[in-house]
Design a protein around this motif. Structure first.
Motif, short mmCIF file in Angstrom:
data_model
loop_
_atom_site.label_atom_id
_atom_site.label_comp_id
_atom_site.label_asym_id
_atom_site.label_seq_id
_atom_site.Cartn_x
_atom_site.Cartn_y
_atom_site.Cartn_z
N SER A 130 -5.27 0.32 -4.30
CA SER A 130 -6.18 -0.27 -3.32
C SER A 130 -6.30 -1.78 -3.49
CB SER A 130 -7.56 0.39 -3.46
OG SER A 130 -8.49 -0.18 -2.56
N ALA A 160 0.06 5.04 -0.03
CA ALA A 160 -1.38 5.27 -0.05
C ALA A 160 -1.71 6.74 0.16
CB ALA A 160 -2.07 4.41 1.01
N ASN A 163 -4.72 1.96 3.82
CA ASN A 163 -5.11 1.25 2.62
C ASN A 163 -5.40 -0.20 2.98
OD1 ASN A 163 -5.54 0.41 -0.03
ND2 ASN A 163 -3.36 0.19 -0.47
#
Length: 382
Positions: free
Chosen positions: A277, A289, A347
């Protein structure tokens, strides 16, 4: 007056159209060349190639179906166990009382029975969900081959279910280790249970083994077979426990250690989510992600059932130490995390305003659950 402007934009759009046409032609050229070559061949060549293509299409259709259909998936799967109705801890005696004999008859005791472990039942059922109710995606041939050699985990497609299953498997592996090391025996005074030992070894097996591999020409036992064997061994242990031939040591220190190990396991996942992240803000274009997200989701999905079962197996300890409200709240938070099921994982930056940040949201729930586990462990350790 506007004619030159209109003509300019017409030339622009025409150039764009020609560019798109060239790109499409370039992409389709190999397929058109192969198609023309195939049409010019005789049936002796066409037949085997056609059959092979049909088989390939069938394999891919099966693969796509298995990756998209999540049979038996339910965030409320714990409700089916009716754990709130449990009145005794795992391993405690539940039978063996003598019956009142009729006149002239000798009283015979009923067969002695003990309470099964809900942790073991849930763990075995999670394995059943992964490899029997669903195909184990990670060891499927087409998943191993990837997209033109590119690992499916590095693409946006067909990898969510595989990551979810691996997350569940991580929770199952951790639980199997704890069952062998502490919960399934009286430490220092009893040996390791053979059924649990076999289950731990089998569930630790590599997640991606197919029938054949590049490292050996000999056929192999695929991953799902090992996991099914682990499931059978867990159920064998619980059958022995029910007949009072095995041990479940529901002491407070065992629960403390169990919570500590789970908290550490979840903490490792939190670190992975944080790294992705923080340093890979690709929004909807971050192809890794979704792997991180669904692995964490699967891990929480597994621990939701396992910790709910632990609440039943260690009910006396939880009541004695007065952590019922905290335990109940922790289970509720685990369940809340399972409500987040986005169709596409993004993300984005935490301060972004266009693309959401699903990884940060999942990381929040993971840390929240871990914080509760640590708090319960600390209360029990006082």
């Amino acid at each position: 007056m506007l004619d030159p402007i209109v003509a300019f934009f017409q030339r622009i759009f025409a150039a764009i159209g020609r560019g798109i046409g060239l790109v499409i032609a370039w992409i389709l050229w190999p397929f058109m060349t192969v198609t023309n070559w195939y049409r010019a061949r005789g049936w002796i060549i066409k037949g085997p190639i056609g059959i092979g293509l049909l088989l390939l299409v069938g394999f891919y259709a099966y693969f796509i179906w298995q990756t998209q259909m999540w049979t038996g998936f339910s965030p409320d799967y714990v409700n089916a166990y009716n754990l709130a109705q449990r009145k005794q801890d795992a391993g405690s005696a539940s039978g063996g009382q003598a019956t009142t004999p009729a006149a002239g008859e000798v009283a015979e005791p009923e067969p002695k029975t003990c309470v099964r472990s809900a942790i073991v039942d849930v763990t075995a059922d999670l394995i059943d969900y992964n490899v029997n109710q669903n195909a184990w995606i990670s060891s499927m041939l087409l998943y191993k081959l990837g997209l033109f050699g590119l690992d499916w985990d590095r693409t946006p497609w067909f990898d969510n279910k595989a990551s979810f299953q691996r997350g569940i498997n991580q929770a199952v592996r951790r639980t199997a280790v704890e069952l062998v090391d502490s919960l399934g025996r009286v430490r220092g005074t009893s040996g390791i249970n053979a059924d649990l030992q076999r289950a731990r070894g089998n569930i630790q097996f590599d997640e991606e083994t197919w029938y054949f591999g590049s490292d050996s020409l000999l056929p192999k036992t695929p991953t799902p077979t090992y996991y099914r064997t682990a499931m059978a061994d867990l159920r064998k242990f619980n059958a022995a426990l029910e007949s009072c031939e095995a041990i479940f040591d529901g002491r407070s220190d065992n629960l403390i250690e169990f919570l500590d190990r789970i908290a550490n396991d979840i903490g490792s996942t939190s670190a992975i989510i944080r790294e992705r992240s923080e340093f890979h803000n690709g929004g909807w274009f971050d192809t890794r992600a979704d792997d991180r997200y669904w692995f964490a989701y699967g891990q929480l999905y597994g621990y939701y059932g396992i910790l709910s079962a632990a609440g039943a197996d260690f009910d006396a300890v939880i009541r004695l130490r007065g952590i019922e409200p905290l335990w109940t709240e922790s289970i509720k938070q685990l369940r809340s995390a399972l409500n987040i099921q986005p169709a596409i994982i993004s993300n984005g930056r935490e301060d972004g305003w266009i693309m959401p940040t699903h990884l940060a949201t999942m990381g929040f729930y993971v840390l929240r659950v871990r914080s509760n586990l640590v708090e319960m462990r600390d209360v029990l350790a006082r």
